[in-house]
Motif scaffolding. Sequence first.
Motif, PDB file in Angstrom:
ATOM      1  N   PRO A 228       0.743  -1.159   0.004  1.00 40.16           N
ATOM      2  CA  PRO A 228      -0.014   0.039   0.002  1.00 40.16           C
ATOM      3  C   PRO A 228       0.969   1.294   0.043  1.00 40.16           C
ATOM      4  CG  PRO A 228      -0.023  -0.935   2.141  1.00 40.16           C
ATOM      5  CD  PRO A 228       0.758  -1.808   1.148  1.00 40.16           C
ATOM      6  N   HIS A 229       2.050   1.038   0.009  1.00 34.76           N
ATOM      7  CA  HIS A 229       3.097   2.223   0.322  1.00 34.76           C
ATOM      8  C   HIS A 229       3.894   2.388  -1.053  1.00 34.76           C
ATOM      9  CE1 HIS A 229       1.934   2.548   4.296  1.00 34.76           C
ATOM     10  NE2 HIS A 229       2.370   1.196   4.482  1.00 34.76           N
ATOM     11  N   ALA A 230       3.239   2.078  -2.214  1.00 36.52           N
ATOM     12  CA  ALA A 230       3.933   2.097  -3.355  1.00 36.52           C
ATOM     13  C   ALA A 230       4.815   3.422  -3.752  1.00 36.52           C
ATOM     14  CB  ALA A 230       3.077   1.807  -4.697  1.00 36.52           C
ATOM     15  N   PRO A 231       3.872   4.659  -3.434  1.00 36.83           N
ATOM     16  CA  PRO A 231       4.467   5.821  -3.593  1.00 36.83           C
ATOM     17  C   PRO A 231       5.713   6.231  -2.942  1.00 36.83           C
ATOM     18  CG  PRO A 231       2.059   6.144  -3.428  1.00 36.83           C
ATOM     19  CD  PRO A 231       2.599   4.736  -3.044  1.00 36.83           C
ATOM     20  N   GLN A 232       5.888   5.823  -1.844  1.00 34.99           N
ATOM     21  CA  GLN A 232       7.074   6.103  -0.770  1.00 34.99           C
ATOM     22  C   GLN A 232       8.097   4.924  -1.249  1.00 34.99           C
ATOM     23  OE1 GLN A 232       3.973   5.259   0.420  1.00 34.99           O
ATOM     24  NE2 GLN A 232       3.431   7.302   1.450  1.00 34.99           N
ATOM     25  N   LEU A 233       7.863   3.815  -1.802  1.00 33.41           N
ATOM     26  CA  LEU A 233       8.763   2.571  -2.073  1.00 33.41           C
ATOM     27  C   LEU A 233       9.511   2.898  -3.220  1.00 33.41           C
ATOM     28  CD1 LEU A 233      10.145  -0.063  -1.395  1.00 33.41           C
ATOM     29  CD2 LEU A 233       8.342  -1.122  -2.245  1.00 33.41           C
ATOM     30  N   VAL A 234       8.855   3.362  -4.479  1.00 29.52           N
ATOM     31  CA  VAL A 234       9.268   3.520  -5.738  1.00 29.52           C
ATOM     32  C   VAL A 234      10.587   4.774  -5.609  1.00 29.52           C
ATOM     33  CG1 VAL A 234       8.770   4.667  -8.118  1.00 29.52           C
ATOM     34  CG2 VAL A 234       7.449   3.026  -6.935  1.00 29.52           C
ATOM     35  N   PRO A 235      10.558   5.563  -4.903  1.00 30.12           N
ATOM     36  CA  PRO A 235      11.971   6.542  -5.125  1.00 30.12           C
ATOM     37  C   PRO A 235      12.942   5.814  -4.216  1.00 30.12           C
ATOM     38  CG  PRO A 235       9.964   7.813  -4.289  1.00 30.12           C
ATOM     39  CD  PRO A 235       9.398   6.509  -4.515  1.00 30.12           C
ATOM     40  N   LEU A 236      12.839   5.048  -3.288  1.00 33.95           N
ATOM     41  CA  LEU A 236      13.913   4.111  -2.864  1.00 33.95           C
ATOM     42  C   LEU A 236      14.457   3.505  -3.694  1.00 33.95           C
ATOM     43  CD1 LEU A 236      12.161   3.791   0.670  1.00 33.95           C
ATOM     44  CD2 LEU A 236      13.837   5.503   0.341  1.00 33.95           C
ATOM     45  N   ASP A 263      17.244  -6.665  -6.047  1.00 36.95           N
ATOM     46  CA  ASP A 263      16.596  -8.114  -5.650  1.00 36.95           C
ATOM     47  C   ASP A 263      16.088  -7.920  -4.530  1.00 36.95           C
ATOM     48  OD1 ASP A 263      18.291  -7.913  -3.483  1.00 36.95           O
ATOM     49  OD2 ASP A 263      19.946  -8.955  -4.286  1.00 36.95           O
ATOM     50  N   ALA A 264      15.155  -9.159  -4.623  1.00 35.75           N
ATOM     51  CA  ALA A 264      14.066  -9.090  -3.528  1.00 35.75           C
ATOM     52  C   ALA A 264      14.431  -8.937  -1.887  1.00 35.75           C
ATOM     53  CB  ALA A 264      13.432 -10.620  -3.444  1.00 35.75           C
ATOM     54  N   ARG A 265      15.721  -9.288  -1.750  1.00 37.68           N
ATOM     55  CA  ARG A 265      16.186  -9.302  -0.182  1.00 37.68           C
ATOM     56  C   ARG A 265      16.641  -7.794  -0.175  1.00 37.68           C
ATOM     57  NH1 ARG A 265      21.603 -12.233   2.274  1.00 37.68           N
ATOM     58  NH2 ARG A 265      21.445 -11.128   4.306  1.00 37.68           N
ATOM     59  N   ARG A 266      17.008  -7.119  -0.958  1.00 36.11           N
ATOM     60  CA  ARG A 266      17.125  -5.631  -0.765  1.00 36.11           C
ATOM     61  C   ARG A 266      16.023  -4.863  -0.714  1.00 36.11           C
ATOM     62  NH1 ARG A 266      19.609  -2.092   1.950  1.00 36.11           N
ATOM     63  NH2 ARG A 266      19.871  -0.059   1.092  1.00 36.11           N
ATOM     64  N   ILE A 267      14.888  -5.291  -1.671  1.00 38.22           N
ATOM     65  CA  ILE A 267      13.602  -4.727  -1.566  1.00 38.22           C
ATOM     66  C   ILE A 267      13.021  -4.616   0.075  1.00 38.22           C
ATOM     67  CG2 ILE A 267      11.156  -4.749  -2.244  1.00 38.22           C
ATOM     68  CD1 ILE A 267      12.475  -5.710  -5.013  1.00 38.22           C
ATOM     69  N   GLY A 268      13.049  -6.096   0.436  1.00 37.02           N
ATOM     70  CA  GLY A 268      12.732  -6.207   2.038  1.00 37.02           C
ATOM     71  C   GLY A 268      13.410  -5.333   2.923  1.00 37.02           C
ATOM     72  N   GLU A 269      14.710  -4.922   2.629  1.00 39.41           N
ATOM     73  CA  GLU A 269      15.593  -4.443   3.681  1.00 39.41           C
ATOM     74  C   GLU A 269      15.166  -2.877   3.611  1.00 39.41           C
ATOM     75  OE1 GLU A 269      19.610  -7.039   3.453  1.00 39.41           O
ATOM     76  OE2 GLU A 269      19.451  -5.266   2.376  1.00 39.41           O
ATOM     77  N   LEU A 270      14.887  -2.260   2.341  1.00 46.48           N
ATOM     78  CA  LEU A 270      14.393  -1.030   2.199  1.00 46.48           C
ATOM     79  C   LEU A 270      13.224  -0.855   2.847  1.00 46.48           C
ATOM     80  CD1 LEU A 270      15.608  -0.229  -1.448  1.00 46.48           C
ATOM     81  CD2 LEU A 270      16.517   0.601   0.658  1.00 46.48           C
ATOM     82  N   ALA A 271      12.149  -1.874   2.773  1.00 44.12           N
ATOM     83  CA  ALA A 271      10.860  -1.691   3.091  1.00 44.12           C
ATOM     84  C   ALA A 271      10.819  -1.660   4.555  1.00 44.12           C
ATOM     85  CB  ALA A 271       9.906  -2.634   2.653  1.00 44.12           C
ATOM     86  N   GLY A 272      11.624  -2.498   5.332  1.00 43.88           N
ATOM     87  CA  GLY A 272      11.833  -2.514   6.850  1.00 43.88           C
ATOM     88  C   GLY A 272      12.376  -1.317   7.274  1.00 43.88           C
ATOM     89  N   GLN A 273      13.446  -0.733   6.731  1.00 46.38           N
ATOM     90  CA  GLN A 273      14.167   0.275   7.219  1.00 46.38           C
ATOM     91  C   GLN A 273      13.254   1.844   7.174  1.00 46.38           C
ATOM     92  OE1 GLN A 273      17.440   0.833   4.597  1.00 46.38           O
ATOM     93  NE2 GLN A 273      18.534  -1.233   5.357  1.00 46.38           N
ATOM     94  N   HIS A 274      12.349   1.692   6.528  1.00 40.35           N
ATOM     95  CA  HIS A 274      11.416   3.208   6.388  1.00 40.35           C
ATOM     96  C   HIS A 274      10.083   2.631   6.840  1.00 40.35           C
ATOM     97  CE1 HIS A 274      14.709   3.773   3.731  1.00 40.35           C
ATOM     98  NE2 HIS A 274      14.407   5.268   4.086  1.00 40.35           N
ATOM     99  N   GLY A 275       9.813   1.297   7.486  1.00 38.48           N
ATOM    100  CA  GLY A 275       8.555   1.186   8.056  1.00 38.48           C
ATOM    101  C   GLY A 275       7.502   1.153   6.958  1.00 38.48           C
ATOM    102  N   LEU A 276       7.684   0.294   5.888  1.00 35.94           N
ATOM    103  CA  LEU A 276       6.846   0.262   4.891  1.00 35.94           C
ATOM    104  C   LEU A 276       6.210  -1.140   4.780  1.00 35.94           C
ATOM    105  CD1 LEU A 276       8.577   2.207   1.915  1.00 35.94           C
ATOM    106  CD2 LEU A 276       7.070   3.032   3.475  1.00 35.94           C
ATOM    107  N   TRP A 277       4.950  -1.543   4.507  1.00 36.84           N
ATOM    108  CA  TRP A 277       4.327  -2.814   4.576  1.00 36.84           C
ATOM    109  C   TRP A 277       4.520  -3.365   3.196  1.00 36.84           C
ATOM    110  CZ3 TRP A 277      -1.022  -1.690   7.380  1.00 36.84           C
ATOM    111  CH2 TRP A 277      -0.736  -0.972   8.778  1.00 36.84           C
TER     112      TRP A 277
END
Length: 311
Positions: A228-236, A263-277
Amino acid sequence: MIEVTGLSKRYGDKRAVDNLTFTVRPGLVTGFLGPNGAGKSTTLRMIVGLDRPTSGSARVCGRPYHELPTPLHTVGALLEAKAVHDGRTAREHLRGLAASHHIPRQRVDEVLAMVGLTAAARKRVGGFSLGMGQRLGIAAALLGDPEILILDEPVNGLDPEGIQWVREFMRGMADDGRTVLVSSHLMSEMQDTADHLIVIGRGRLAADSSMADFLARSSHNGTVVRTPHAPQLVPLLQREGGTAESLPGDASPDGALLVRGVDARRIGELAGQHGLWLYELAPQRVSLQEAFMELTADAVEYRVTHSGKAA
């Protein structure tokens, strides 16, 4: 080893094969792929001396095929399984081939057993099913215990057991250090069997690479991300050198993306660091068929239009 250098073949104004250069190395199962009309069969026929090149050369074990003293001991080829006299039995057909190369008669029964045709050895070939004809063609290719095996559509008409046998047999030949070149339109089978790929389109070389590299280059690869946080995740992701676009064909409202370059691992790390679901994080691996169709999209000679008419 098979070495093809600057190989070309013209039929009048049509250039069926256009300056092909590639090497088929021992110890690998090499898949030879291309759309209908790409020049695969013509290339195979030139390798085994059935057609003469307009220019260039094809060598097996360092020699043109016609210079081999005992071809069946060097190259075993299945190009046209139906090229057999219908009135002969399977055993008679193979014995004739064996006699031409001073191959002992017991080898005939050995290869019949290898391909599962012992019970049909005395049956006339004219009564064979498509799959039985394929098995007989493979038996003929194996008669001389060759260093090189060339198979054109070897699993055509075979049942699942036969397909598995051919796959395991080719794998065993390659593992034994022999050269295996196989042409097939069954992409799923090639993906499970081939180590290396040579792809041609309109007679020209389109790819010469390992299976892994061929699949990795496809633009269809990526990671499906649902959030649900695509607008925040895409710039990252963009700061990491990645790209993100809406998942093709997905109409759901929860921000499904296809991410490439991260890769998937880095995507997960970025989401976790910024509190994105993240609701979904799934690497998407391209199939050989998808990668092949992407590469050869402009090289298809016979195409069906939306009206159903061939173009």
